[in-house]
Motif scaffolding. Structure first.
Motif, PDB file in Angstrom:
ATOM      1  N   ALA A   1      14.210   7.570  -1.504  1.00 33.14           N
ATOM      2  CA  ALA A   1      14.492   7.830  -2.586  1.00 33.14           C
ATOM      3  C   ALA A   1      14.003   8.292  -3.928  1.00 33.14           C
ATOM      4  N   ARG A   2      13.110   7.364  -3.857  1.00 34.03           N
ATOM      5  CA  ARG A   2      11.605   7.776  -5.115  1.00 34.03           C
ATOM      6  C   ARG A   2      10.828   8.593  -4.740  1.00 34.03           C
ATOM      7  N   SER A   3      10.367   9.450  -3.726  1.00 31.06           N
ATOM      8  CA  SER A   3       8.782   9.954  -3.208  1.00 31.06           C
ATOM      9  C   SER A   3       9.678  11.382  -2.875  1.00 31.06           C
ATOM     10  N   ASP A   4       9.197  12.475  -2.907  1.00 35.18           N
ATOM     11  CA  ASP A   4       9.455  13.819  -2.714  1.00 35.18           C
ATOM     12  C   ASP A   4       7.755  13.970  -1.246  1.00 35.18           C
ATOM     13  N   ASP A   5       6.744  13.249  -2.105  1.00 28.47           N
ATOM     14  CA  ASP A   5       5.525  14.050  -1.075  1.00 28.47           C
ATOM     15  C   ASP A   5       5.809  12.925   0.004  1.00 28.47           C
ATOM     16  N   PHE A   6       6.658  11.349  -0.402  1.00 33.22           N
ATOM     17  CA  PHE A   6       7.084  10.815   0.823  1.00 33.22           C
ATOM     18  C   PHE A   6       8.030  11.179   1.913  1.00 33.22           C
ATOM     19  N   ASN A   7       8.833  12.523   1.290  1.00 36.28           N
ATOM     20  CA  ASN A   7      10.266  12.650   2.333  1.00 36.28           C
ATOM     21  C   ASN A   7       9.244  13.503   2.902  1.00 36.28           C
ATOM     22  N   ARG A   8       8.070  14.563   2.147  1.00 38.81           N
ATOM     23  CA  ARG A   8       7.532  15.223   2.868  1.00 38.81           C
ATOM     24  C   ARG A   8       6.865  15.099   4.430  1.00 38.81           C
ATOM     25  N   ALA A   9       6.079  14.285   3.872  1.00 37.91           N
ATOM     26  CA  ALA A   9       4.760  13.401   4.706  1.00 37.91           C
ATOM     27  C   ALA A   9       5.672  12.819   6.592  1.00 37.91           C
TER      28      ALA A   9
ATOM     29  N   LEU B   1      -1.134  10.090   6.725  1.00 33.87           N
ATOM     30  CA  LEU B   1      -1.919   8.823   7.812  1.00 33.87           C
ATOM     31  C   LEU B   1      -0.396   7.814   7.191  1.00 33.87           C
ATOM     32  N   VAL B   2      -0.360   7.886   5.060  1.00 29.12           N
ATOM     33  CA  VAL B   2       0.207   6.428   4.810  1.00 29.12           C
ATOM     34  C   VAL B   2       1.967   5.892   6.289  1.00 29.12           C
ATOM     35  N   ALA B   3       2.211   7.333   5.994  1.00 26.61           N
ATOM     36  CA  ALA B   3       3.937   7.323   7.630  1.00 26.61           C
ATOM     37  C   ALA B   3       4.035   7.654   8.053  1.00 26.61           C
ATOM     38  N   GLU B   4       3.023   8.104   8.755  1.00 24.70           N
ATOM     39  CA  GLU B   4       2.487   7.431  10.418  1.00 24.70           C
ATOM     40  C   GLU B   4       2.345   6.150  10.823  1.00 24.70           C
ATOM     41  N   THR B   5       1.787   5.871   9.526  1.00 18.27           N
ATOM     42  CA  THR B   5       1.239   4.138   9.847  1.00 18.27           C
ATOM     43  C   THR B   5       2.950   2.961   9.851  1.00 18.27           C
ATOM     44  N   LEU B   6       3.666   3.784   8.766  1.00 14.39           N
ATOM     45  CA  LEU B   6       4.967   3.029   8.963  1.00 14.39           C
ATOM     46  C   LEU B   6       5.659   3.118   9.229  1.00 14.39           C
ATOM     47  N   ARG B   7       5.526   4.616  10.025  1.00 17.45           N
ATOM     48  CA  ARG B   7       6.844   4.930  11.659  1.00 17.45           C
ATOM     49  C   ARG B   7       5.722   4.293  12.660  1.00 17.45           C
ATOM     50  N   ALA B   8       4.734   3.777  12.641  1.00 15.19           N
ATOM     51  CA  ALA B   8       3.909   3.791  14.071  1.00 15.19           C
ATOM     52  C   ALA B   8       5.111   2.270  14.287  1.00 15.19           C
TER      53      ALA B   8
ATOM     54  N   VAL C   1       0.867  -1.502  -0.562  1.00 11.97           N
ATOM     55  CA  VAL C   1       0.189  -0.176   0.379  1.00 11.97           C
ATOM     56  C   VAL C   1       1.090   0.828  -0.127  1.00 11.97           C
ATOM     57  N   ALA C   2       2.152   1.151   0.347  1.00  9.52           N
ATOM     58  CA  ALA C   2       3.017   2.893   0.490  1.00  9.52           C
ATOM     59  C   ALA C   2       3.776   2.661  -0.265  1.00  9.52           C
ATOM     60  N   ARG C   3       3.573   1.982  -1.409  1.00  9.20           N
ATOM     61  CA  ARG C   3       4.559   1.764  -2.531  1.00  9.20           C
ATOM     62  C   ARG C   3       3.913   2.716  -3.146  1.00  9.20           C
ATOM     63  N   PHE C   4       2.087   1.600  -3.406  1.00 11.47           N
ATOM     64  CA  PHE C   4       1.206   2.291  -4.629  1.00 11.47           C
ATOM     65  C   PHE C   4       0.995   3.311  -4.084  1.00 11.47           C
TER      66      PHE C   4
END
Length: 155
Positions: free
Chosen positions: A79-87, A52-59, A29-32
């Motif tokens: 490495a592949r997503s600026d949106d991930f880095n911001r989140a 929400l997705v980033a926090e789920t991964l962090r938890a 789901v995170a990659r998607f």
């Protein structure tokens, strides 16, 4: 939808798979979410969704610090997503578990859905069952049309 701690879909029912290809067994789901270029267009509140997705991964990371596969997933997304880095760097929302968000389905239109996560005790892969329900009458009707394969609902 049943997912692992890495956000891999382990199992899902037909309605979940009709809702989004992200819920197909085997999909992460995170990659998607972060690596599929159409997802931001289908998610009305993209910033909240990414947090929400980033926090789920962090938890998950906080519970499984020595998990090399998990660290590799976070590294790939960074490495592949600026949106991930911001989140990931942004303010932390409340821990995931319950909530709601909007989804723009290409066949039935906008859906407002609530979710509830139920953690399996003793599950070796940190399995989480995620239950979804519509939050209003329009979403309930559209979700039913999606379930039964009925005609699309006008926008």
């Amino acid at each position: 939808m049943l997912r692992s701690r890495h956000l891999d879909v382990l199992a899902s029912n037909q309605l979940a798979r009709r809702l989004t290809a992200a819920f197909e067994p085997g999909v992460n789901v995170a990659r998607f979410a972060f690596l599929n270029p159409i997802v931001p267009d289908l998610t009305p509140d993209w910033v909240t969704f990414t947090r929400l997705v980033a926090e789920t991964l962090r938890a998950s990371l906080e519970r499984h610090r020595e998990d090399a596969r998990f660290r590799a997933l976070v590294g790939e997304l960074a490495a592949r997503s600026d949106d991930f880095n911001r989140a990931w760097a942004g303010p932390r929302p409340e821990p995931p578990g319950t909530g709601q968000f909007g989804w723009e389905h290409p066949v039935v239109g906008r859906l407002a859905l609530a979710y509830q996560e139920l953690r399996a005790r003793g599950g070796e892969d940190g399995e989480v069952l995620v239950l979804w329900r519509p939050v209003d009458g329009v979403s309930a009707e559209r979700l039913e049309r999606l379930r039964t394969g009925g005609d699309p609902v006008p926008g």
